[in-house]
Design a protein around this motif. Structure first.
Motif, PDB file in Angstrom:
ATOM      1  N   LEU A  55      -5.583   1.498   6.952  1.00 33.99           N
ATOM      2  CA  LEU A  55      -5.913   2.282   8.139  1.00 33.99           C
ATOM      3  C   LEU A  55      -5.565   3.767   8.051  1.00 33.99           C
ATOM      4  N   PRO A  56      -4.335   4.139   7.632  1.00 42.22           N
ATOM      5  CA  PRO A  56      -3.995   5.570   7.606  1.00 42.22           C
ATOM      6  C   PRO A  56      -4.855   6.388   6.634  1.00 42.22           C
ATOM      7  N   PHE A  57      -5.443   5.742   5.647  1.00 40.80           N
ATOM      8  CA  PHE A  57      -6.167   6.472   4.600  1.00 40.80           C
ATOM      9  C   PHE A  57      -7.651   6.086   4.546  1.00 40.80           C
ATOM     10  N   ARG A  58      -8.146   5.445   5.619  1.00 40.98           N
ATOM     11  CA  ARG A  58      -9.513   4.917   5.578  1.00 40.98           C
ATOM     12  C   ARG A  58     -10.572   6.004   5.468  1.00 40.98           C
ATOM     13  N   HIS A  59     -10.243   7.236   5.884  1.00 41.35           N
ATOM     14  CA  HIS A  59     -11.221   8.325   5.826  1.00 41.35           C
ATOM     15  C   HIS A  59     -11.095   9.159   4.551  1.00 41.35           C
ATOM     16  N   SER A  60     -10.190   8.753   3.655  1.00 43.39           N
ATOM     17  CA  SER A  60      -9.991   9.521   2.420  1.00 43.39           C
ATOM     18  C   SER A  60     -11.241   9.447   1.545  1.00 43.39           C
ATOM     19  N   LYS A  61     -11.711  10.605   1.082  1.00 38.90           N
ATOM     20  CA  LYS A  61     -12.919  10.678   0.246  1.00 38.90           C
ATOM     21  C   LYS A  61     -12.615  11.259  -1.132  1.00 38.90           C
ATOM     22  N   LYS A  62     -11.340  11.260  -1.518  1.00 36.60           N
ATOM     23  CA  LYS A  62     -10.961  11.853  -2.800  1.00 36.60           C
ATOM     24  C   LYS A  62     -11.532  11.041  -3.959  1.00 36.60           C
ATOM     25  N   ALA A  63     -11.792  11.719  -5.057  1.00 40.61           N
ATOM     26  CA  ALA A  63     -12.392  11.068  -6.226  1.00 40.61           C
ATOM     27  C   ALA A  63     -11.379  10.151  -6.898  1.00 40.61           C
ATOM     28  N   PHE A  64     -11.876   9.046  -7.421  1.00 42.03           N
ATOM     29  CA  PHE A  64     -11.048   8.058  -8.116  1.00 42.03           C
ATOM     30  C   PHE A  64     -11.018   8.406  -9.597  1.00 42.03           C
ATOM     31  N   ARG A  65      -9.815   8.710 -10.118  1.00 38.92           N
ATOM     32  CA  ARG A  65      -9.678   9.053 -11.529  1.00 38.92           C
ATOM     33  C   ARG A  65      -8.972   7.925 -12.275  1.00 38.92           C
ATOM     34  N   ILE A  66      -8.877   8.073 -13.606  1.00 37.99           N
ATOM     35  CA  ILE A  66      -8.300   7.004 -14.420  1.00 37.99           C
ATOM     36  C   ILE A  66      -6.836   6.762 -14.084  1.00 37.99           C
ATOM     37  N   ARG A  67      -6.090   7.823 -13.712  1.00 41.57           N
ATOM     38  CA  ARG A  67      -4.675   7.624 -13.380  1.00 41.57           C
ATOM     39  C   ARG A  67      -4.519   6.763 -12.134  1.00 41.57           C
ATOM     40  N   GLU A  68      -5.356   7.036 -11.128  1.00 45.38           N
ATOM     41  CA  GLU A  68      -5.311   6.218  -9.922  1.00 45.38           C
ATOM     42  C   GLU A  68      -5.728   4.775 -10.236  1.00 45.38           C
ATOM     43  N   GLY A  69      -6.703   4.628 -11.152  1.00 41.23           N
ATOM     44  CA  GLY A  69      -7.137   3.294 -11.550  1.00 41.23           C
ATOM     45  C   GLY A  69      -6.011   2.495 -12.176  1.00 41.23           C
ATOM     46  N   ILE A  70      -5.265   3.125 -13.087  1.00 49.73           N
ATOM     47  CA  ILE A  70      -4.136   2.452 -13.739  1.00 49.73           C
ATOM     48  C   ILE A  70      -3.072   2.061 -12.714  1.00 49.73           C
ATOM     49  N   LEU A  71      -2.761   2.990 -11.814  1.00 53.01           N
ATOM     50  CA  LEU A  71      -1.722   2.727 -10.818  1.00 53.01           C
ATOM     51  C   LEU A  71      -2.134   1.594  -9.876  1.00 53.01           C
ATOM     52  N   VAL A  72      -3.413   1.577  -9.488  1.00 56.31           N
ATOM     53  CA  VAL A  72      -3.894   0.517  -8.598  1.00 56.31           C
ATOM     54  C   VAL A  72      -3.819  -0.842  -9.294  1.00 56.31           C
ATOM     55  N   VAL A  73      -4.264  -0.905 -10.547  1.00 55.01           N
ATOM     56  CA  VAL A  73      -4.284  -2.180 -11.265  1.00 55.01           C
ATOM     57  C   VAL A  73      -2.874  -2.742 -11.409  1.00 55.01           C
ATOM     58  N   VAL A  74      -1.946  -1.922 -11.895  1.00 58.31           N
ATOM     59  CA  VAL A  74      -0.578  -2.407 -12.109  1.00 58.31           C
ATOM     60  C   VAL A  74       0.092  -2.744 -10.779  1.00 58.31           C
ATOM     61  N   SER A  75      -0.055  -1.845  -9.807  1.00 60.95           N
ATOM     62  CA  SER A  75       0.576  -2.069  -8.506  1.00 60.95           C
ATOM     63  C   SER A  75       0.005  -3.298  -7.831  1.00 60.95           C
ATOM     64  N   PHE A  76      -1.323  -3.453  -7.956  1.00 62.80           N
ATOM     65  CA  PHE A  76      -1.934  -4.573  -7.252  1.00 62.80           C
ATOM     66  C   PHE A  76      -1.536  -5.910  -7.845  1.00 62.80           C
ATOM     67  N   TRP A  77      -1.429  -6.009  -9.168  1.00 63.24           N
ATOM     68  CA  TRP A  77      -0.997  -7.280  -9.752  1.00 63.24           C
ATOM     69  C   TRP A  77       0.418  -7.623  -9.302  1.00 63.24           C
ATOM     70  N   PHE A  78       1.265  -6.595  -9.179  1.00 59.60           N
ATOM     71  CA  PHE A  78       2.628  -6.845  -8.702  1.00 59.60           C
ATOM     72  C   PHE A  78       2.618  -7.207  -7.219  1.00 59.60           C
ATOM     73  N   VAL A  79       1.897  -6.406  -6.423  1.00 55.97           N
ATOM     74  CA  VAL A  79       1.853  -6.646  -4.977  1.00 55.97           C
ATOM     75  C   VAL A  79       1.193  -7.987  -4.668  1.00 55.97           C
ATOM     76  N   LEU A  80       0.123  -8.295  -5.402  1.00 61.31           N
ATOM     77  CA  LEU A  80      -0.565  -9.563  -5.194  1.00 61.31           C
ATOM     78  C   LEU A  80       0.356 -10.736  -5.483  1.00 61.31           C
ATOM     79  N   SER A  81       1.103 -10.655  -6.578  1.00 63.52           N
ATOM     80  CA  SER A  81       2.058 -11.717  -6.907  1.00 63.52           C
ATOM     81  C   SER A  81       3.128 -11.825  -5.830  1.00 63.52           C
ATOM     82  N   LEU A  82       3.497 -10.676  -5.257  1.00 66.10           N
ATOM     83  CA  LEU A  82       4.506 -10.663  -4.194  1.00 66.10           C
ATOM     84  C   LEU A  82       4.004 -11.421  -2.964  1.00 66.10           C
ATOM     85  N   PHE A  83       2.795 -11.122  -2.540  1.00 69.39           N
ATOM     86  CA  PHE A  83       2.250 -11.787  -1.354  1.00 69.39           C
ATOM     87  C   PHE A  83       1.869 -13.234  -1.650  1.00 69.39           C
ATOM     88  N   ALA A  84       1.559 -13.526  -2.902  1.00 65.75           N
ATOM     89  CA  ALA A  84       1.205 -14.907  -3.273  1.00 65.75           C
ATOM     90  C   ALA A  84       2.411 -15.838  -3.204  1.00 65.75           C
TER      91      ALA A  84
END
Length: 482
Positions: A55-84
């Motif tokens: 919600l706080p960032f739903r209007h963000s239109k910034k470009a997705f770069r490789i660094r953000e991609g790496i951070l999302v992938v690693v963070s999401f696997w950790f966060v997903l395992s946490l919620f699982a």
């Protein structure tokens, strides 16, 4: 670093993942075991948390770069395992600690198949289904699934895909990423349905057939029974498992090309596929000869049956067990553990170093020998009849160097927690190769090891699932320089 797009994407992915709690609820209603409040609570917690990030960032239109991609992938696997972990923690049938629950969820999502749970035969069906489903989602990568949806929500996914699919064959697929993700999942779902039907037709009940098809196609190894595939004691079931483990261990880009061009020649023309087949045949014959010659199985048919199943299961890093291979004589258990180092094909749902990397290392070693004999000779390394760029070879050796360093660091860390050498070695191999079963204290399950060892192995599973480079990049100081 553009954290707004990172939080927005993780929030979206969490909201998508929250709805995967619905199938276990349906299973529970069907069996009437009163576990649905556990999964309903997990759904709401995950959905609300994802919504809170988005919600706080739903209007963000910034470009997705490789660094953000790496951070999302690693963070999401950790966060997903946490919620699982939530269903594991809330159900009274398990009484798990947080360390155990996180280990189990990480093992499931990374398709490792190592477990701390015993008494699987007596657990509620919804919990058993949930474990199998975690592996199925992790097999192709839930992020690849999301790539078919995120573009419709205003999130570009190419950087996510490159960070998730770090194998050297990633560029062989169509540049239309959403279309590719959908086709890959159609193939994945098709394999799963075919596997479930085959299991059902040869004697499994519907629940076991669906659950084992999830872990077979995902090359995960979780089972709904403590004795794994050995519970069924069926040659037909083992044959079907071998067939689908074999095909799940093939590069999915080959399946993609065969589907798109309706021609199976892509299999026969691929260097990695031919090496993959040759390796499995050689390993099976070697194990069969040792088993029969040492008299562990008096029947040729029984020795070959066990050798074939365990060789394919371990080499593809599935980790299904038809018999307790850790009790075999000589060095056969260690040989099967070493087979997982090579693993399945690049671009498959399997783990390990991957066949194509091992093939290139052998080719490079052969080149160096020839250069030593003929210093002035110009020798090219070819893969699929094409010269391999030096940059690819450097990348392969860089990966292998990181792999070896990570392996020894993790193994030593486990030994400092009190595990013996055999258990530490096999647990490290089983986790970083996403294999599951080990030797020594971890031969049956991982419930007896310390919490610190479980956290180390959870990190190792994630390291193996992301093929080391993605996670190592995140740990590098240069990654965080703005």
């Amino acid at each position: 670093m553009q954290f707004s797009i990172v939080f927005k994407t993780i929030g979206l992915l969490l909201m998508i993942f929250s709805f995967t709690q619905l199938p276990p609820i349906i299973v529970d209603v069907a069996y009437g075991e009163q576990q649905y409040p556990v999964f309903l609570t997990a759904l709401l917690i995950t959905l609300i948390s994802g919504l809170g990030l988005w919600l706080p960032f739903r209007h963000s239109k910034k470009a997705f770069r490789i660094r953000e991609g790496i951070l999302v992938v690693v963070s999401f696997w950790f966060v997903l395992s946490l919620f699982a972990t939530v269903p594991f923690l809330l159900t009274e049938s398990l009484n798990m600690s947080f360390s155990d629950a996180f280990f189990e969820s990480m093992s499931g999502l990374t398709t490792t198949g190592a477990t701390v749970i015993t008494g699987l035969d007596d657990l509620p069906k919804a919990i058993l289904y949930y474990r199998q489903q975690l592996q199925w989602l992790g097999g192709m990568g839930i992020i690849v699934l999301a790539l078919a949806i995120l573009p419709m929500l205003g999130v570009s996914g190419m950087e996510l895909y490159h960070a998730e699919a770090s194998g050297i064959s990633r560029d062989r697929l169509t540049p239309k990423l959403t279309q590719t993700a959908k086709v890959l999942w159609f193939i994945y779902i098709g394999f799963t349905l075919a596997c479930a039907l085959a299991y059902y037709l040869v004697g499994m009940n519907a629940f076991d057939a669906i659950g084992h098809s999830y872990s077979t196609v995902a090359i995960g190894g979780f089972s709904t029974h403590d004795n794994s595939i050995g519970f069924f004691d069926s040659y037909l079931i083992e044959t079907i498992a071998v067939f689908f483990m074999f095909f799940a261990g093939i590069n999915f880009s080959l399946h993609f090309f065969v589907w798109r061009q309706n021609h199976i020649n892509h299999y026969y023309q691929d260097s990695e596929f031919k090496t993959y087949v040759a390796f499995l045949v050689f390993l099976t014959l070697l194990v069969f000869i040792y088993l029969f010659n040492t008299g562990q199985y008096l029947s040729i048919g029984e020795a070959f049956r066990v050798a074939l199943f365990q060789s394919v299961s371990m080499a593809t890093t599935t980790g299904f067990i038809s018999t307790d291979f850790s009790l075999w004589a000589l060095g056969l258990p260690v040989l099967l553990i070493f087979a997982s180092f090579i693993g399945a094909s690049s671009g498959s749902t399997g783990g390990g170093i991957k066949v194509v990397r091992v093939l290139l290392m052998f080719k490079l070693a052969a080149k160096e020998i020839k250069k030593f004999i003929h210093p002035n000779a110009q020798i090219n390394i070819k893969l699929n009849k094409k010269s391999v760029p030096d940059s690819t070879l450097v990348s392969v050796w860089g990966f292998f160097a990181l792999y070896v360093i990570a392996f020894f660091v993790i193994m030593l860390a486990l030994m400092f927690t009190g595990l013996d050498q055999v258990s530490s070695f096999s647990a490290t191999a089983a986790s970083i190769n996403n294999l599951g079963p080990g030797l020594g204290k971890v031969a049956a399950n991982y419930g007896s090891i310390s919490d610190s060892a479980k956290w180390i192995l959870s990190f190792s599973m994630l390291l193996g699932r992301l093929e080391i480079l993605t996670l190592m990049a995140l740990l590098n100081r240069a990654f965080w320089r703005f």
